[in-house]
Design a protein around this motif. Sequence first.
Motif, PDB file in Angstrom:
ATOM      1  N   UNK B 364       0.852  -1.197   0.000  1.00 30.12           N
ATOM      2  CA  UNK B 364       0.000   0.000   0.000  1.00 30.12           C
ATOM      3  C   UNK B 364       0.889   1.249   0.000  1.00 30.12           C
ATOM      4  N   UNK B 365       0.514   2.235  -0.800  1.00 30.26           N
ATOM      5  CA  UNK B 365       1.321   3.450  -0.955  1.00 30.26           C
ATOM      6  C   UNK B 365       0.439   4.691  -0.898  1.00 30.26           C
ATOM      7  N   UNK B 366       0.985   5.780  -0.380  1.00 30.59           N
ATOM      8  CA  UNK B 366       0.369   7.095  -0.501  1.00 30.59           C
ATOM      9  C   UNK B 366       0.862   7.714  -1.796  1.00 30.59           C
ATOM     10  N   UNK B 367      -0.031   8.125  -2.639  1.00 31.35           N
ATOM     11  CA  UNK B 367       0.289   8.739  -3.928  1.00 31.35           C
ATOM     12  C   UNK B 367       1.376   7.954  -4.672  1.00 31.35           C
ATOM     13  N   UNK B 368       1.244   6.649  -4.631  1.00 32.78           N
ATOM     14  CA  UNK B 368       2.135   5.735  -5.355  1.00 32.78           C
ATOM     15  C   UNK B 368       3.595   5.887  -4.952  1.00 32.78           C
ATOM     16  N   UNK B 369       3.843   6.467  -3.795  1.00 34.08           N
ATOM     17  CA  UNK B 369       5.215   6.821  -3.446  1.00 34.08           C
ATOM     18  C   UNK B 369       5.722   6.186  -2.165  1.00 34.08           C
ATOM     19  N   UNK B 370       4.987   6.342  -1.066  1.00 34.78           N
ATOM     20  CA  UNK B 370       5.556   5.951   0.224  1.00 34.78           C
ATOM     21  C   UNK B 370       4.617   5.018   0.977  1.00 34.78           C
ATOM     22  N   UNK B 371       5.185   4.033   1.653  1.00 33.94           N
ATOM     23  CA  UNK B 371       4.404   2.991   2.296  1.00 33.94           C
ATOM     24  C   UNK B 371       4.245   3.176   3.791  1.00 33.94           C
ATOM     25  N   UNK B 372       4.623   4.355   4.306  1.00 30.86           N
ATOM     26  CA  UNK B 372       4.493   4.623   5.738  1.00 30.86           C
ATOM     27  C   UNK B 372       4.023   6.063   5.887  1.00 30.86           C
ATOM     28  N   UNK B 373       3.162   6.328   6.871  1.00 34.09           N
ATOM     29  CA  UNK B 373       2.478   7.628   6.908  1.00 34.09           C
ATOM     30  C   UNK B 373       2.875   8.506   8.092  1.00 34.09           C
ATOM     31  N   UNK B 374       3.770   8.000   8.949  1.00 31.56           N
ATOM     32  CA  UNK B 374       4.301   8.867  10.005  1.00 31.56           C
ATOM     33  C   UNK B 374       5.807   8.732  10.077  1.00 31.56           C
ATOM     34  N   UNK B 375       6.448   9.785  10.498  1.00 32.69           N
ATOM     35  CA  UNK B 375       7.896   9.749  10.620  1.00 32.69           C
ATOM     36  C   UNK B 375       8.487  11.138  10.551  1.00 32.69           C
ATOM     37  N   UNK B 376       9.809  11.188  10.480  1.00 36.32           N
ATOM     38  CA  UNK B 376      10.550  12.453  10.476  1.00 36.32           C
ATOM     39  C   UNK B 376      11.198  12.647   9.110  1.00 36.32           C
ATOM     40  N   UNK B 377      11.380  13.919   8.715  1.00 37.95           N
ATOM     41  CA  UNK B 377      12.046  14.206   7.439  1.00 37.95           C
ATOM     42  C   UNK B 377      11.095  14.171   6.272  1.00 37.95           C
ATOM     43  N   UNK B 378      11.622  13.806   5.094  1.00 35.41           N
ATOM     44  CA  UNK B 378      10.821  13.715   3.857  1.00 35.41           C
ATOM     45  C   UNK B 378      10.267  15.053   3.388  1.00 35.41           C
ATOM     46  N   UNK B 379      10.859  16.152   3.840  1.00 32.44           N
ATOM     47  CA  UNK B 379      10.301  17.463   3.494  1.00 32.44           C
ATOM     48  C   UNK B 379      10.311  17.731   1.999  1.00 32.44           C
ATOM     49  N   UNK B 380      11.287  17.165   1.285  1.00 30.63           N
ATOM     50  CA  UNK B 380      11.383  17.429  -0.155  1.00 30.63           C
ATOM     51  C   UNK B 380      10.784  16.314  -0.994  1.00 30.63           C
ATOM     52  N   UNK B 381      10.222  15.305  -0.343  1.00 34.60           N
ATOM     53  CA  UNK B 381       9.722  14.135  -1.080  1.00 34.60           C
ATOM     54  C   UNK B 381       8.536  14.520  -1.969  1.00 34.60           C
ATOM     55  N   UNK B 382       8.686  14.193  -3.256  1.00 32.17           N
ATOM     56  CA  UNK B 382       7.606  14.482  -4.203  1.00 32.17           C
ATOM     57  C   UNK B 382       7.187  13.226  -4.941  1.00 32.17           C
ATOM     58  N   UNK B 383       6.006  13.270  -5.487  1.00 27.53           N
ATOM     59  CA  UNK B 383       5.562  12.214  -6.378  1.00 27.53           C
ATOM     60  C   UNK B 383       6.479  12.218  -7.600  1.00 27.53           C
ATOM     61  N   UNK B 384       6.889  11.038  -8.047  1.00 26.22           N
ATOM     62  CA  UNK B 384       7.808  10.903  -9.175  1.00 26.22           C
ATOM     63  C   UNK B 384       7.366  11.736 -10.374  1.00 26.22           C
ATOM     64  N   UNK B 385       8.313  12.513 -10.876  1.00 31.05           N
ATOM     65  CA  UNK B 385       8.052  13.259 -12.107  1.00 31.05           C
ATOM     66  C   UNK B 385       6.908  14.275 -11.954  1.00 31.05           C
ATOM     67  N   UNK B 386       6.782  14.848 -10.785  1.00 33.56           N
ATOM     68  CA  UNK B 386       5.711  15.827 -10.567  1.00 33.56           C
ATOM     69  C   UNK B 386       6.168  16.867  -9.559  1.00 33.56           C
ATOM     70  N   UNK B 387       5.320  17.829  -9.299  1.00 28.42           N
ATOM     71  CA  UNK B 387       5.614  18.831  -8.288  1.00 28.42           C
ATOM     72  C   UNK B 387       4.707  18.671  -7.072  1.00 28.42           C
ATOM     73  N   UNK B 388       4.198  17.455  -6.874  1.00 31.23           N
ATOM     74  CA  UNK B 388       3.271  17.206  -5.772  1.00 31.23           C
ATOM     75  C   UNK B 388       4.050  16.704  -4.552  1.00 31.23           C
ATOM     76  N   UNK B 389       3.968  17.464  -3.470  1.00 33.91           N
ATOM     77  CA  UNK B 389       4.662  17.089  -2.240  1.00 33.91           C
ATOM     78  C   UNK B 389       3.858  16.072  -1.440  1.00 33.91           C
ATOM     79  N   UNK B 390       4.560  15.112  -0.826  1.00 38.03           N
ATOM     80  CA  UNK B 390       3.921  14.088   0.001  1.00 38.03           C
ATOM     81  C   UNK B 390       3.794  14.566   1.451  1.00 38.03           C
ATOM     82  N   UNK B 391       4.715  15.398   1.880  1.00 41.78           N
ATOM     83  CA  UNK B 391       4.831  15.763   3.296  1.00 41.78           C
ATOM     84  C   UNK B 391       3.516  16.181   3.965  1.00 41.78           C
TER      85      UNK B 391
END
Lengths: 498, 498
Positions: B364-391
């Motif tokens: 299971x993934x959030x926006x096809x990107x990440x499989x965990x929904x809590x944690x630290x960091x990931x401030x710059x994490x975006x959906x592949x090939x897009x400008x959509x932030x996951x944070x």
Amino acid sequence: MISKVKNAMSNWVGGMMPHGHHHHHNHHSGGGQNCGQEGLPHRFPYGRPDFLDLTPELLQYSTEHASRPVIALKRGTRLPWGTGYAEAINAGKSMLNEDQASCEKLFVRKPSSKHRNSTLVDDNGDNTGIPLHFWGVYDGHAGSGAAIMASKLLHRIIRDGLGEICHLLENPNSAPPICLAKNGSPFQADAKKGAAQEAAEDTDAVCDASVRFYMEKVVSLESLVMGVIETAFKQMDDLIEKEKTSYAISGGCCALAAIYLMGKLYVANAGDSRAIIIRNSEVIPMTNEFTPESERQRLQYLGFLRPELLGNEFTHIEFPRRIQHSELGKKMLYRDHTMTGWAYKTIVEDDLKFPLIYGEGKKARVMATIGVTRGLGDHDLKVYNSNIYIKPFLSCVPEVMVYNLDENKHGPDDVLVMGTDGLWDVTTDKEVAEAVSTYLSRCDPSDPMRYTLAAQELLMRSRGVLKERGWRLPNDKLGSGDDITVFVIPLAGHESET
Amino acid sequence: MISKVKNAMSNWVGGMMPHGHHHHHNHHSGGGQNCGQEGLPHRFPYGRPDFLDLTPELLQYSTEHASRPVIALKRGTRLPWGTGYAEAINAGKSMLNEDQASCEKLFVRKPSSKHRNSTLVDDNGDNTGIPLHFWGVYDGHAGSGAAIMASKLLHRIIRDGLGEICHLLENPNSAPPICLAKNGSPFQADAKKGAAQEAAEDTDAVCDASVRFYMEKVVSLESLVMGVIETAFKQMDDLIEKEKTSYAISGGCCALAAIYLMGKLYVANAGDSRAIIIRNSEVIPMTNEFTPESERQRLQYLGFLRPELLGNEFTHIEFPRRIQHSELGKKMLYRDHTMTGWAYKTIVEDDLKFPLIYGEGKKARVMATIGVTRGLGDHDLKVYNSNIYIKPFLSCVPEVMVYNLDENKHGPDDVLVMGTDGLWDVTTDKEVAEAVSTYLSRCDPSDPMRYTLAAQELLMRSRGVLKERGWRLPNDKLGSGDDITVFVIPLAGHESET
């Protein structure tokens, strides 16, 4: 739901007939609950559940706040499964009993072409289809309109929703298809077609197998039934909103429903009513309550994301008490929508607003107005003397728990107890279980009244007896001054059903 | 966190030194994880936990994906309470071990004037104050930077946060005041003042008793400690964001922390690591996992209220599989943010967007990107090939559970097991409890290595042994190919502490 603010209302009850928008409003009702409803006819007249079959005299008698008579099922009336029932009116907070109840046996079948566009029809004694048993308990506030309407219609909406997936219920061993035919289920095909043709389309309806290559979740029939129940609560709420333009439908209500279908008992709860199973004298809770305290984080999150809903009067941050202007700059304990623990924050101007969630236990309120966070109706409910609507913070979606009834063995003393908060506010789960188990074990097992007598026993224990200092329990604690409604449903009752 | 998408990365590991932004990115990392970080120095160099005291040779050895050596605590190294520890690197998904761990004994004291503006200082061997024991397990993804930084600093932030309420901790029998003195706690008073004067202000600090007339919640000291821990996770996350402007801090991490303070064990979890207490061979779960499935409704609710965060690419509605364009107008199963069950809806254009939550179980993934929904960091994490932030969809706030350690009796085989998902993905709670209980019962009770040997045993059981067809468990099932980190903490260890 009882107002904890005493009002000066007289105990004298005048004429009985519909005057939902005349009767006294406690502070739950807010300013605009009935706005625009003056002069509109009532959707359903006030009354007690049909199965009580009260004469006008008894209906009048049932509203005596001074004696609070226990109204129970008549000897000779048999409800499905031999269900027991008892109720009593409040101690004076509202003229009428705002609780309602229903107990029905219905039949789930395909929507027929005749009724395509008229749902909510009666079963008309045509006992074909999949049997469905329904028990509902509705606890109204700020008027009795929503509770009465829900008690008349919610079970029919659920039946009709199940009718839409009837073809899936009839094949309980095959997983429901992910995707159905264009323009809806096969049942919406031309009514002139024969059954065989329909069956063929049914197969056709399942989408192309090639797409199965991709990830595809398997959804159980049980979760489809849950989906129907969740959707039905929303449809009921939408119907109240829609019909408010033509009818006076006052207030809102908590809704607690038990649905027995194909071996399983689904208990759906939106509000602070409560249901427990008592099996071998052990308690199995079947509901969680939805209150400002239990739903604090959901409500704060909405206030945080949509501050305009707070109307510049409220803050989504929780404080342990009101802040005074002189305390600006000091540090105070607080919780935001992400926190379970407490921390200190420096008080700024914005913190002087009233907290969205305020008060403790039964006194906790959303926007100083309402003490329950799920239910039906309340579309016009506003914060007193303001234009701020409460409804966006309320949810009409129930939590549904499933009990696999047919996979468990039940004796005659194993029951499901459903009650409004009038019961549970003064009696714990454990006390209810003990009282019921003790009472039933001493009761003639062949007495058809035994579950109604048990319900009556629970009612007396929470209402208490009128003494000089109010309604008192045997331990001299204060009894419930609220409307009280209790179902005692024998879990083995299904087997004895003809 | 292991990527389930195999990559073609060679098992060969070159030079060891910091190259967080060089190493291979799996699809968790998205497109922009390291944007703007090229050329920035690392906040902390890559390494394994200090308490392992690895030589450069051993550090190099620890990264061998082909052999995946089990690195355990050295004989002769004693961690607080005699804690046991073992770890192993992944099977090749990333060059370095992205798990980190820390185990510390610290002391909570008032913030001194010297350090007023420099938090996060070392304890400098000054063992005064309230003792605090800390164990942390960090599971990094898309780089090791966030996990390393958190493993160095989170415990200090918690210690400093507790320092701010030190005067309350020192009086555990009086309820914390709702409101503290203007301009903060008494400790921020002029440093020249004497202790007596400060104590006087302390009393003064509690707000006017007259306001007590109104409702006032009593907040426990325990919930204040919970608040400090929750706030500290947020502060840690903010610090990573802030320091990313000056340092290369790659990726994000799940954080699981156990804090022992004044008789109670607080277990705080943000992510999919896991902790259980094993007492008399019985399991007491101390965490819940936060994944796209467990947090589905929270994420869908945010997507529903703030659709702009979905960047016109995703829908907040959940479907059991992708919808094809040709299926427009058909009916498909769906769930919105309010539902637990499933229902059918007619497919419209908007439903063709990719679902915000997609996939099942570990996939299971959030926006096809990440499989965990809590944690630290990931401030710059975006959906592949897009400008959509996951944070915005990720939460850094842990769930904190409290175990009253000092009120329970513990034998030498009663332990707290903390592990990253590498352990729990292949070994159930029950299997872990059985393995630990069996191992410890056969082990010399006086062997100081017994808890490390138990950790090693758990590690071997989830890593397995390399066969022709990959890492295999004794039952021939696939072992975990992820980084694995395990603490085994004896609950009676506290009593043996000097």
